[in-house]
Scaffold this motif. Structure first.
Motif, short mmCIF file in Angstrom:
data_model
loop_
_atom_site.label_atom_id
_atom_site.label_comp_id
_atom_site.label_asym_id
_atom_site.label_seq_id
_atom_site.Cartn_x
_atom_site.Cartn_y
_atom_site.Cartn_z
N GLU A 1 0.83 -1.20 0.00
CA GLU A 1 0.00 0.00 0.00
C GLU A 1 0.87 1.26 0.00
O GLU A 1 0.56 2.27 -0.68
CB GLU A 1 -0.93 -0.02 1.22
N HIS B 1 2.38 1.69 -3.42
CA HIS B 1 1.33 2.15 -4.33
C HIS B 1 1.02 3.62 -4.10
O HIS B 1 0.86 4.41 -5.06
CB HIS B 1 0.08 1.29 -4.12
N ARG C 1 1.67 6.79 -6.67
CA ARG C 1 0.62 7.76 -6.98
C ARG C 1 1.12 9.19 -6.68
O ARG C 1 0.86 10.13 -7.46
CB ARG C 1 -0.62 7.47 -6.15
#
Length: 1643
Positions: free
Chosen positions: A1482, A1485, A1489
């Motif tokens: 997470e 990720h 982003r």
């Protein structure tokens, strides 16, 4: 009297039955005569009652007597069917009720003074009523029956709740508190402990609970429905009937001066009572036997005869003495107006006392409490009569109305009475054989003038002849005495005769023409079962020349009295004789009256059987008797049925009959006709009634004949009667303490009083029967004494000569016996040859032999009984033992060891043991299979922990701690036992007991084996000691030592068989031998003697004994006895010896020296051997003693083991008993619950029925009110034709009501119970009285002026209708009120039963919980070593809530917990690693982003790049890199702080996670326990649901369900509140964190 006639016509039961002729046809003569009661006297019981304010009534036999207090007149009412039973009177309504005494008795109700029968009450009573009682205000009669019903009834039954219920004893069936002992279990009622179920469990009262209580003696009701009760212990109790509570009333403390005055008065009373010789009275705590309540207080009395008044306030009273009548008082009765108090005594005297005047008591009635014995008419027989009671009280009655004129108490037990026709004297016979003669010339004051002591035999009857010349007295044992009946002859005893058989009856007939008196005696001949008549004549010469007709002992000569004898064909009980030789007899075996005609053929020489001429059937039953009227025209027959029949003597038709007594009262005792035939006196046997009958209807010719006979007899006796009465009056009164004189022995009177006759030893036995004093000497005794004295004086010389001759003969025989002692034995005579009286000797010998035979038989029977007892004891206590009880004792110490006596186990016991063992094996195998099926994978993971647990269990089994005993070490096998934690069911406990008993048996058997080994060892040691003792005795004999040899032996305890045989040495008495045994003993002794003599006659043995002492060679043991004989020249002087002799002497000395040395050597060897033997004996016996001591110590350990197992058995037995008691208690509660539910259903039906009735009755009541209002409103319309001025006056009269009667108001104010509320029945009675008063108001004189008579009559009818309507409304209102009160009582009962049912359910729940506790809470026995239970502090911890759990369970639980914990940790680690990977992905990720966004932003920035200050700064600042580096360093420092803070937060979160994991594990354990509890609760809920469904307690279950629902709602509400507060707390915590981060951003 008139009242008596009215009573006889009261009902059909009182009509006399029509007599029948002997042939069965109706006798027409029965209508020609009839009897009625003239008066009745007597006092059969203490049952009195007021019939009105002036009259009392009481039962007496078949009659009820009514006595007027003022006039003292008596009225009689006869019971229609026999004796009066229970009795009650109601003075307010002037009604009495009584029952008869027959099968299926009837209660009769009569009114007074009409004495008319109101009704008869018939119930289901079979035998008798014991009590009757009227209610005061209501028309109710209560009755109580005797066995077999014992039923209390109320007639008429108006109340729906007539029957009561009995509630069980709450303290015993429902204990107040349940105290529980952790060891002994719950405290159960005694009924459950006793094993009772049902009604017995509810009413059971153990003997220990029955404490000493008071004994009630009297009671009375108060106006407030309380009861005052007197007790035998002197207490007065106040009992609240509604609350069922009792309180003891205490005397109010008196002032000091009053106490002193009371003590002085009490002391004076006691002293006066002591001087009178009576018993001192306790006035402080008198025993009350009678009570009566009034408005002022309580009147009470008792055996002291004192009337007390108790003024009661609360629980204290003040006592006051009102009267002292010196007689025990049995009952107190108030008159209806409460102005007169009746005092009834035990002796039959009745007194009246008026409380308002506080005066003295007045004697109302003075009768005797004992039964009447006989009654007779006083000469001339038409004015007075005399009666006597069994207690010796003589009464004189006025024949006209039965008034008692006088009394005289003789204080003796009377047996007979008769009145003399020739004088006004009365003879009374006694049980002691005395006859008292009374002077009744003054009827107001009779007196005793003479007493004759005939014999020791009781006087049975007294009979006067019609001329009054002779008095014939019949006594027992066939004695008949003849006395001169005239006072002028001092009632001289003329003589007596003795008949051979029992005398049944006696009849006297006077022959005035021949101046003879014929006496007929009826005898009972037992041998032939027939009656016999003996007739003898008495002439007037017997009184003038008595010596010609009697012998020296006073017995009449048979020739002088002309005795005749007749044998009859039937056994008779009574007989009478007419003047024409006609005899009537009452047959004893059949209801017949036989008629005999005495002829001259049947005389004493030819006593053939005399046949009856005629047999008249009798309607009577039971034994009876016959009596003849003075004119011989009427024959009266009386029997036990109490009915009197009078026959014509010529036709034997029934002339009249009267049912005057009853069978229940014993029938008729005696009856007598008056001389003029107008009156008949009859008295009962046990009913205490004296009845005087007179003719109600009779032919004039019959009366004329009786009167003419009386007049002719009176004319004959008139002159002699006057003369004898003059003499009788002149006689002095006889004193009881003076010495009586005998008129028959006037010449011997002085000598009999002054001296006593000296008698020799030969005739002393005759005079010992009689007293030397004439005061106590009978007439027969005086006669015999006179004869003996005359014979003594006449034959004095001959007696003296005989005595001298006897003395000489005695001396001669004694001299001969002395000489016989000196001669040789062969010439001696036997002792019996000197006995001159051989017959006496034979008789004495026969008696001695009989006594010896009797004693021998008694001894044989006693020996037989002892042998039987011995056989029983031996069979039960010895033969039944497979191991006999015996002991082993030490040789030198007081130590004893006993074995265990064992009975051989029966076949049933062995089968039960085998069954239990087989069951245990099956259970063990099943348990192993279950364990294998429950094995899981956790066992492989926890192998190490399991090994440790197995090691711990091995160590525990080795310690024997949990087993509870050490029996496995002493021969018992504990592996077969159940584990102590597994004994939950009853079957397991029973099996465990069987197994424990088997272990005890095996332990005892193991000890018995060791005991038998030691016992055999002792027998061997004793045998060895005996062998050594033989050698010791031999050595002692050789050494000539006096040594006491110790001889050990077995005692009786070691050989118990010895007690079963009796040795000859134990018999200390000489053995009794029969002649055959003596002969056998002599033969054996003779043969033994011959054998001994034959043995002594052997020549070879004699030669061996003479030459070599009985042996063929010399033994070594005889060396000490050897001796060398000296040479023959040793007697010569030494200097005379030659050389050869000297040489021989030296050789002799050498031999002697060698022999002595040999002897000394042998002696020392024997002594050494002796010491060795003694030492050996000592050592071996001491070794054995040590063995016995060790066995004793081992016995103690065996006892310990046995007691351990027995303690287990006791605990298991107690647990089984407690389980059985709980089951019994549960069964008893369920039975009681079923009863209560039935009662509840019954009461519910009653409530519903009553509600329906009340609703229906309410409609009727409302309709009655509406009708009453309509009558009042319609008055104006009905009398619209009446003028207005008269209409108002009529309306006023329409509303006017008469006043209540004044007498009723006075009655209510005087009566303490008058304030009680009335009932609907009372309103009916009040309406009747009011309607009677209205009749006066309806008279025409009360009519208004000017009113037409027809309108007045119409107005009267309307007013009566209005009054009836008002009373109807009031009566219906009272009835409705009673119905509503009844409904309320039933509803209260229903609520009470509901509460009782709830209590029962609670008790059932408690019992079931206790049963569950008993199954789970087991009693475990541990073996603890010394020191394991020692505590340093004195305070002992409280272990009441502690649980005892097996160690293996805890270890297994720990192992499972550890395994689950490791599994959880592994899963948590895996979860943590997975979570980290997720977080890393997470984050990457998110990073990507953010990079995308950054790149996009940079692209935009590049496109839109403005010239900012930073850029300007970059462009303008020369050292821009350093500036940026400084800024970066600051940011790095900030990031370092944030990393540290993050690490700290991570550690805190990890710590929090561990705490949550730990709480999770605890919650899982709690959830597991809750799941187990949930299972138990589900089981309990299902059981309770089944109980509720079975008990059908829907209302209670609904109530419990509602209560449970409320609790659930409450819990739900609390949980919701907790949840809301938790959420609020979380919100607040989040707000705090937000504010903290805002305030401290760096953290």
């Amino acid at each position: 009297m008139a009242a008596a006639g009215g009573a006889q016509s009261a009902g059909p039961a009182s009509e006399e039955p029509r007599p029948e002729a002997p042939g069965g046809r109706r006798c027409s003569s029965a209508e020609e005569a009839a009897l009625e009661v003239s008066w009745v006297q007597g006092f059969s019981n203490k049952n009195f009652g007021f019939i009105n304010n002036q009259t009392v009534c009481y039962p007496c036999g078949n009659y009820i007597l009514f006595l007027d207090i003022e006039t003292k007149k008596t009225t009689v009412l006869q019971c229609p069917s026999g004796q009066v039973g229970a009795f009650a009177a109601n003075g307010n309504r002037q009604v009495l009720a009584f029952s008869d005494r027959r099968l299926n008795p009837i209660i009769y109700i009569y009114t007074f003074p009409e004495l008319s029968k109101l009704t008869e009450l018939k119930g289901n009573v079979q035998l008798d009523y014991t009590l009757l009682a009227f209610s005061f205000r209501g028309p109710y009669l209560a009755s109580y029956s005797s066995l077999p019903e014992f039923v209390l009834s109320v007639c008429p039954v108006k109340l729906p709740d007539g029957q009561g219920t009995v509630s069980p004893h709450k303290d015993l069936f429902f204990p107040v508190s349940h105290s529980e002992d952790p060891y002994h279990g719950p405290d159960l009622p005694v009924s459950a402990i006793a094993g009772l179920v049902g009604d017995e469990a509810e009413t059971f009262m153990p003997r220990d609970y029955l404490k000493p209580s008071v004994h009630p003696t009297a009671h009375c009701w108060t106006a407030t429905s309380e009861i005052y009760m007197g007790c035998k212990e002197g207490y007065v109790l106040a009992i609240d009937a509604e609350r069922c509570s009792a309180s003891v009333l205490q005397q109010k403390p008196l002032p000091e001066y009053m106490c002193k005055l009371s003590d002085i008065v009490s002391y004076a009373r006691r002293e006066v009572q002591k001087r009178k010789g009576g018993k001192t009275k306790n006035l402080q705590k008198p025993v009350l036997f009678a009570m009566a309540f009034c408005k002022e207080g309580l009147y009470a009395a008792g055996s002291e005869g004192i009337l007390f008044f108790y003024h009661i306030k609360g629980l204290q009273y003040e006592i006051k003495i009102c009267a002292d009548i010196l007689q025990p008082i049995s009952s107190l009765i108030f008159s209806p107006d409460y102005t007169v108090l009746l005092l009834v005594t035990d002796q039959g005297t009745v007194y009246t006392y008026k409380p308002a005047h506080s005066g003295e008591t007045v004697k109302l009635l003075d009768t005797c409490s004992s039964c009447f014995l006989a009654a007779d008419f006083l000469t001339p027989g038409n004015k007075y009569c005399v009666s006597v009671t069994t207690s010796g009280e003589v009464q004189v009655w006025l024949l006209e109305d039965g008034t008692c004129l006088s009394k005289l108490n003789l204080d003796i037990e009377a047996t007979a009475m008769a009145c003399c026709p020739s004088s006004n004297s009365v003879a009374v016979g006694t049980k002691r054989g005395q006859i008292y003669f009374l002077d009744v010339t003054k009827v107001e004051a009779p007196r005793v003038v003479h007493r004759t002591f005939l014999s020791k035999f009781p006087v049975l009857s007294l009979h006067y002849d019609q001329s009054g010349q002779f008095l014939i007295a019949r006594a027992t044992e066939g004695h008949i005495f003849i006395l001169d009946a005239r006072p002028s002859k001092l009632f001289q005893v003329l003589g007596y005769i003795v008949l051979a058989d029992e005398v049944l009856d006696l009849s006297v007939v006077s022959d005035f023409r021949n101046d003879l008196v014929e006496v007929m005696v009826l005898l009972n001949v037992a041998e032939i079962q027939r009656a016999r008549l003996e007739i003898f004549c008495l002439s007037s010469a017997l009184t003038t020349d008595n010596d010609k007709y009697v012998d020296e002992q006073g017995m009449l000569n048979a020739n002088a009295i002309k005795k005749e004898q007749y044998d009859l064909d039937y056994p008779l009980s009574s007989a009478v004789r007419l003047k024409d030789n006609i005899v009537y007899g009452y047959c004893a075996c059949a209801p017949f009256i036989c008629k005999y005609h005495l002829s001259e053929e049947n005389m004493l020489e030819d006593p053939s059987v005399l046949l009856s001429e005629k047999r008249t059937p009798s309607k009577q039953f039971g034994s009876g008797f016959l009596r003849l009227s003075p004119n011989s025209r009427w024959l009266a027959s009386a029997a036990k049925d109490g009915v009197l029949f009078i026959y014509h003597t010529f036709t034997m038709d029934i002339f009249a009959q009267k049912h005057c007594h009853s069978y229940q009262g014993g029938g008729i005792r005696s009856m007598v006709f008056s001389l003029d035939g107008k009156f008949i006196l009859i008295n009962g046997k046990n009913d205490g009634a004296l009845v005087c009958l007179k003719w109600k209807k009779i032919k004039k010719i019959e009366v004329k004949e009786a009167v003419s006979h009386w007049q002719s007899l009176f004319a004959i006796l008139n002159k002699s009667t006057s003369n004898e009465n003059v003499v009788l009056k002149s006689m002095t009164e006889w004193q009881f303490d003076s010495e009586p004189t005998s008129a028959s022995l006037p010449e011997e009177e002085a000598s009999l009083r002054s001296s006593n006759v000296e008698m020799t030893e030969e005739d002393g036995n005759v005079t010992s029967l009689y007293s030397a004093s004439t005061n106590d000497m009978t007439w027969i005794g005086q006669k015999i004494k006179k004869v003996i004295r005359e014979e003594t004086q006449r034959f004095a010389n001959q007696k003296e000569e005989l005595q001298m001759g006897i003395k000489k003969l005695r001396k001669t025989i004694q001299k001969m016996m002395h000489e016989n002692e000196q001669v040789p034995d062969t010439e001696k005579l036997e002792q019996h040859e000197f006995n001159l009286d051989t017959e006496e000797m034979e008789r004495a010998r026969a008696e001695a032999e009989q006594e010896v035979a009797r004693v021998r038989k008694e001894i044989e029977m006693e020996n037989l009984a002892n042998r039987y007892l011995q056989d029983v004891i031996k069979r039960e206590c010895w033969d039944a033992m497979c191991v006999k009880g015996r002991a082993v004792k030490c040789f030198h110490m007081a130590c004893e060891v006993k074995n265990y006596p064992l009975k051989e186990r029966s076949k049933e016991e062995l089968e039960l043991l085998e069954k239990v063992l087989q069951s245990k094996k099956i259970e063990t195998a099943n348990l192993k299979v279950q364990k294998k099926s429950l094995e899981t994978d956790s066992e492989t993971l926890l192998s190490m922990e399991g090994e440790k647990a197995e090691e711990g269990m091995a160590n525990g089994s080795a310690s024997y701690c949990l087993t509870g005993s050490l029996s496995s070490q002493y021969g018992g096998d504990t592996s077969i036992l159940y584990h102590q934690w597994d004994l939950h069911t009853r079957e397991q406990k029973v099996n465990q007991i069987v197994l424990l008993k088997d272990i005890i048996y095996k332990v005892k058997t193991a000890f018995n084996k060791e005991f038998d080994t030691v016992a055999r060892q002792k027998e061997q040691e004793i045998a060895r000691v005996k062998e050594r003792n033989v050698r010791i005795q031999e050595i002692s004999a050789q050494l000539d030592l006096q040594v006491e040899v110790w001889e050990p032996s077995l005692t009786d305890d070691e050989i118990p068989e010895r007690a079963l045989t009796v040795q000859d040495s134990e018999i200390k008495v000489e053995k009794y031998l029969t002649e055959q045994e003596i002969e056998k003993e002599e033969m054996l002794a003779k043969s033994e003697m011959e054998r001994h003599f034959a043995a002594m006659d052997n020549e070879r043995l004699r030669a061996l004994n003479d030459m070599m002492g009985g042996v063929l060679e010399v033994k070594k043991e005889d060396i000490l006895k050897m001796d060398i004989p000296p040479p023959p020249f040793i007697s010569k002087p030494e200097h005379v010896w030659n050389d050869e002799e000297k040489k021989m002497f030296r050789e002799h000395e050498q031999k002697v020296k060698e022999l002595n040395e040999e002897k000394e050597k042998y002696r020392r060897a024997l002594e050494n051997e002796l010491k060795k033997l003694e030492t050996s004996i000592q050592e071996t016996t001491q070794t054995f003693d040590e063995t016995v001591c060790k066995l004793s110590e081992k016995k103690v350990k065996f006892e310990m083991v046995i007691y351990q197992e027995e303690l287990k058995i006791v605990n298991l037995t107690y647990a089984l008993m407690l389980d059985e008691e709980l089951n019994t208690r549960e069964a008893g509660l369920r039975n009681f619950l079923m009863k209560k539910e039935k009662e509840k259903v019954k009461i519910a039906r009653t409530i519903q029925t009553t509600k329906n009735k009340i609703e229906a009755y309410t409609d009727t009541y409302e309709n009655a009110i509406i009708e009453d209002k309509n009558l009042e409103s319609g008055f104006t319309k009905e009398f619209a034709d009446v003028p207005a001025n008269l209409l108002d006056e009529l309306f006023q009269l329409y509303k006017h009501r008469p006043k209540a009667p004044v007498t009723e108001m006075l009655l209510d104010t005087a009566n303490p119970y008058g304030d009680c509320p009335g009932s609907a029945e009372d309103e009916k009675d009040a309406l009747t009285l009011l309607m009677k008063a209205m009749d006066e108001l309806d008279s025409p004189e009360h009519r208004p002026n000017g009113l037409d008579l027809s309108i007045w009559e119409r107005f009267c009818r309307a007013r009566q209708n209005k009054m009836e309507s008002e009373k109807l409304v009031k009566w219906k209102a009272l009835t409705l009120e009673e119905m509503q009160a009844f409904l309320q009582r039933r509803m209260d009962d229903n609520e009470k039963i509901k509460s009782e049912i709830e209590d029962i359910f609670q008790e059932l729940t408690w019992v079931q919980e206790e049963k569950m506790k008993l199954e789970l809470n087991l009693t475990i026995q541990f073996l603890l070593k010394q020191g394991q239970v020692e505590l340093e502090s004195t305070e002992i911890p409280d272990y009441t809530d502690a649980l005892l759990i097996n160690k293996s369970i805890i270890e297994e639980l720990n192992c499972s917990i550890m395994a689950q914990g490791e599994k959880k940790i592994a899963s948590m680690v895996e979860y943590k690693d997975f979570s980290k990977g997720m977080f890393r992905l997470e984050w990457e990720h998110k990073k990507m982003r953010m990079q995308i966004e950054d790149l996009k932003q940079k692209a935009q920035d590049i496109v839109r790049l403005p010239i900012t200050k930073d850029r300007q700064l970059f462009l303008t600042v020369p050292n821009h890199d350093s500036h940026i580096a400084h800024h970066i360093s600051v940011m790095e420092q900030t990031l370092g702080l944030m990393d540290k803070l993050h690490e700290k937060n991570v550690k805190n979160r990890q710590k929090r996670i561990k705490e949550l994991e730990k709480s999770i594990r605890l919650k899982e354990q709690a959830n597991y326990k809750l799941s187990l509890e949930l299972k138990e609760m589900l089981v309990s809920v299902s059981e309770k649901r089944h109980i509720f469904e079975a008990a059908d307690t829907q209302h209670i279950s609904e109530k419990i369900a509602k209560q449970r629902y409320r609790e659930i709602l409450k819990q739900k509400h609390l949980r919701r509140r907790v949840r809301e507060q938790e959420e609020e707390f979380e919100v607040l915590q989040a707000e705090v964190e937000r504010l903290r981060s805002r305030t401290f951003p760096a953290l």
